[in-house]
Design an enzyme around this catalytic site. Structure first.
Site, PDB file in Angstrom:
ATOM      1  N   TYR A  47      36.391  27.551  30.835  1.00  0.00           N
ATOM      2  CA  TYR A  47      35.939  28.941  31.012  1.00  0.00           C
ATOM      3  C   TYR A  47      34.909  29.285  29.939  1.00  0.00           C
ATOM      4  O   TYR A  47      33.843  29.848  30.244  1.00  0.00           O
ATOM      5  CB  TYR A  47      37.142  29.891  30.932  1.00  0.00           C
ATOM      6  CG  TYR A  47      36.775  31.357  31.013  1.00  0.00           C
ATOM      7  CD1 TYR A  47      36.475  31.961  32.234  1.00  0.00           C
ATOM      8  CD2 TYR A  47      36.741  32.162  29.865  1.00  0.00           C
ATOM      9  CE1 TYR A  47      36.138  33.315  32.313  1.00  0.00           C
ATOM     10  CE2 TYR A  47      36.412  33.508  29.929  1.00  0.00           C
ATOM     11  CZ  TYR A  47      36.110  34.081  31.155  1.00  0.00           C
ATOM     12  OH  TYR A  47      35.778  35.423  31.221  1.00  0.00           O
ATOM     13  N   SER A  53      31.395  36.738  28.290  1.00  0.00           N
ATOM     14  CA  SER A  53      32.710  36.961  27.677  1.00  0.00           C
ATOM     15  C   SER A  53      32.641  36.671  26.185  1.00  0.00           C
ATOM     16  O   SER A  53      31.910  35.762  25.756  1.00  0.00           O
ATOM     17  CB  SER A  53      33.746  36.025  28.311  1.00  0.00           C
ATOM     18  OG  SER A  53      34.966  36.076  27.600  1.00  0.00           O
TER      19      SER A  53
HETATM   20  N1  LIG Z   1      39.042  41.236  31.891  1.00  0.00           N
HETATM   21  C1  LIG Z   1      38.682  40.614  30.811  1.00  0.00           C
HETATM   22  O1  LIG Z   1      39.452  40.599  29.833  1.00  0.00           O
HETATM   23  C2  LIG Z   1      37.323  39.954  30.712  1.00  0.00           C
HETATM   24  C3  LIG Z   1      36.866  39.602  29.451  1.00  0.00           C
HETATM   25  C4  LIG Z   1      35.630  39.003  29.318  1.00  0.00           C
HETATM   26  C5  LIG Z   1      34.849  38.777  30.435  1.00  0.00           C
HETATM   27  N2  LIG Z   1      35.305  39.130  31.679  1.00  0.00           N
HETATM   28  C6  LIG Z   1      34.427  38.857  32.825  1.00  0.00           C
HETATM   29  O2  LIG Z   1      34.235  40.054  33.547  1.00  0.00           O
HETATM   30  C7  LIG Z   1      33.915  39.752  34.889  1.00  0.00           C
HETATM   31  C8  LIG Z   1      34.792  40.609  35.786  1.00  0.00           C
HETATM   32  O3  LIG Z   1      36.139  40.215  35.642  1.00  0.00           O
HETATM   33  P1  LIG Z   1      37.363  41.226  35.630  1.00  0.00           P
HETATM   34  O4  LIG Z   1      38.028  41.096  34.337  1.00  0.00           O
HETATM   35  O5  LIG Z   1      36.949  42.552  36.104  1.00  0.00           O
HETATM   36  O6  LIG Z   1      38.322  40.477  36.675  1.00  0.00           O
HETATM   37  P2  LIG Z   1      38.782  40.820  38.157  1.00  0.00           P
HETATM   38  O7  LIG Z   1      39.457  42.143  38.193  1.00  0.00           O
HETATM   39  O8  LIG Z   1      39.518  39.610  38.611  1.00  0.00           O
HETATM   40  O9  LIG Z   1      37.402  40.943  38.934  1.00  0.00           O
HETATM   41  C9  LIG Z   1      36.650  39.832  39.284  1.00  0.00           C
HETATM   42  C10 LIG Z   1      35.739  40.216  40.432  1.00  0.00           C
HETATM   43  O10 LIG Z   1      34.938  39.085  40.786  1.00  0.00           O
HETATM   44  C11 LIG Z   1      35.028  38.899  42.178  1.00  0.00           C
HETATM   45  N3  LIG Z   1      34.820  37.514  42.530  1.00  0.00           N
HETATM   46  C12 LIG Z   1      35.390  36.418  41.978  1.00  0.00           C
HETATM   47  N4  LIG Z   1      34.936  35.309  42.567  1.00  0.00           N
HETATM   48  C13 LIG Z   1      34.052  35.705  43.520  1.00  0.00           C
HETATM   49  C14 LIG Z   1      33.262  35.034  44.472  1.00  0.00           C
HETATM   50  N5  LIG Z   1      33.266  33.699  44.571  1.00  0.00           N
HETATM   51  N6  LIG Z   1      32.475  35.766  45.297  1.00  0.00           N
HETATM   52  C15 LIG Z   1      32.459  37.110  45.218  1.00  0.00           C
HETATM   53  N7  LIG Z   1      33.188  37.809  44.333  1.00  0.00           N
HETATM   54  C16 LIG Z   1      33.978  37.107  43.506  1.00  0.00           C
HETATM   55  C17 LIG Z   1      36.396  39.423  42.566  1.00  0.00           C
HETATM   56  O11 LIG Z   1      36.370  39.854  43.896  1.00  0.00           O
HETATM   57  P3  LIG Z   1      37.215  39.234  45.113  1.00  0.00           P
HETATM   58  O12 LIG Z   1      38.531  38.814  44.575  1.00  0.00           O
HETATM   59  O13 LIG Z   1      37.242  40.381  46.085  1.00  0.00           O
HETATM   60  O14 LIG Z   1      36.369  38.109  45.587  1.00  0.00           O
HETATM   61  C18 LIG Z   1      36.510  40.638  41.651  1.00  0.00           C
HETATM   62  O15 LIG Z   1      35.866  41.757  42.234  1.00  0.00           O
HETATM   63  C19 LIG Z   1      34.121  38.251  35.047  1.00  0.00           C
HETATM   64  O16 LIG Z   1      32.869  37.593  34.999  1.00  0.00           O
HETATM   65  C20 LIG Z   1      34.964  37.884  33.841  1.00  0.00           C
HETATM   66  O17 LIG Z   1      34.783  36.550  33.449  1.00  0.00           O
HETATM   67  C21 LIG Z   1      36.527  39.718  31.833  1.00  0.00           C
END
Ligand SMILES: NC(=O)c1ccc[n+]([C@@H]2O[C@H](COP(=O)([O-])OP(=O)(O)OC[C@H]3O[C@@H](n4cnc5c(N)ncnc54)[C@H](OP(=O)(O)O)[C@@H]3O)[C@@H](O)[C@H]2O)c1
Length: 253
Positions: free
Chosen positions: A156, A141
């Site tokens: 985080y 991130s």
């Molecule tokens: N969106 C942003 O602004 C942003 C910015 C920077 C970095 N990121 C990073 O991008 C990545 C994806 O996040 P996102 O933004 O796409 O959020 P999201 O829509 O909440 O997706 C997160 C994914 O991770 C899965 N997950 C979480 N904990 C898990 C576990 N213990 N076991 C298996 N699966 C798990 C969730 O699946 P289930 O709920 O089905 O378990 C979901 O598919 C993360 O690492 C996040 O930190 C996001």
């Protein structure tokens, strides 16, 4: 289709960046393994991937549980016989502070999901990645570059900062075996990350105005396109790198 016959694992594929990434690799002909805990959401993603021609291996698993992580690798090898690309994307956002002690209640969950699970999955996938001369992509991130102004993000940010160092270290260790390891650091992206968090976005951000230089938020596909490039043969000379894709968020905050 550049990924035909490649086996690609995407953790956290049930929504957001992981979903976008799974769909793009499906379009490129990959044999996909998609991981998440939410069966309903992951089933929808699996069906959308299948529309590109191949049924993905859908595994309901919690990546932070060691036995379930082992099962992910076992099921992948049983089905496809190899691993070419591991995309460690699953992650959670949890917010808490020092001053009211709330950081202690979120720390273990954050570390276990965003960091420890990546260390474990990387460890158990490595023998197969060495065989295939494959590669790893970790989704970090822009919030992991430094401590942010909003104290709620401290824990985080620590998980993502450590993930950055982890990616560098693994790149060093695995380079002699022909395995590349890279990190992507997105800024704000449309996803379910806030819906899945412990505090609402409006509550967490109420005292802070966040801006991106380009005044926009990314779509998951933008992150997926970078992952596709880094995972492919055109990136043969890239390892140990960390790519910001943040609309200029880091410049402004
Ligand atoms: N969106 C942003 O602004 C942003 C910015 C920077 C970095 N990121 C990073 O991008 C990545 C994806 O996040 P996102 O933004 O796409 O959020 P999201 O829509 O909440 O997706 C997160 C994914 O991770 C899965 N997950 C979480 N904990 C898990 C576990 N213990 N076991 C298996 N699966 C798990 C969730 O699946 P289930 O709920 O089905 O378990 C979901 O598919 C993360 O690492 C996040 O930190 C996001």
């Amino acid at each position: 289709m550049s990924f035909t016959n490649k086996v690609v694992i995407v953790t956290g594929a049930s929504s957001g960046i992981g979903e976008g990434t799974a769909l793009l690799f499906a379009k490129e002909g990959a044999n996909l393994v998609i991981i998440g805990r939410n069966d309903v959401k992951l089933t929808v993603v699996a069906a959308r991937c299948e529309e590109y021609g191949k049924k993905p291996l859908k595994i309901i698993a919690d990546v932070s549980k060691e036995d379930q992580a082992v099962s992910i690798i076992d099921q992948t090898i049983n089905k496809f016989g190899k691993i070419d690309v591991l995309i460690n994307n699953a992650g959670i956002l949890r917010l808490g502070k020092i001053i009211d002690g709330t950081i202690m209640s979120i720390y273990d969950d954050l570390m276990n999901t965003n960091l420890r699970s990546v260390i474990h999955l990387t460890t158990i996938a490595t023998p197969y990645l060495i065989k295939s001369k494959g590669n790893i992509i970790n989704i970090s991130s822009a919030g992991g570059v430094k401590a942010t102004r909003n104290p709620l993000f401290l824990a985080y940010a620590m998980t993502k900062n450590s993930l950055n160092i982890f990616g560098q270290g693994v790149a060093i260790e695995l380079a002699p075996y022909g395995v590349r390891v890279n990190t992507i650091s997105p800024g704000p992206v449309y996803s379910d990350v806030w819906k899945n968090s412990n505090i609402s976005q409006s509550e967490a951000m109420k005292d802070y105005e966040y801006k991106t230089a380009l005044n926009r938020i990314s779509k998951p596909e933008e992150i997926a396109n970078l992952a596709l490039y880094l995972a492919g043969d055109n990136a043969i000379g890239i390892t140990g790198s960390n790519y910001l894709i943040d609309n200029g968020f880091t410049l402004m905050n």
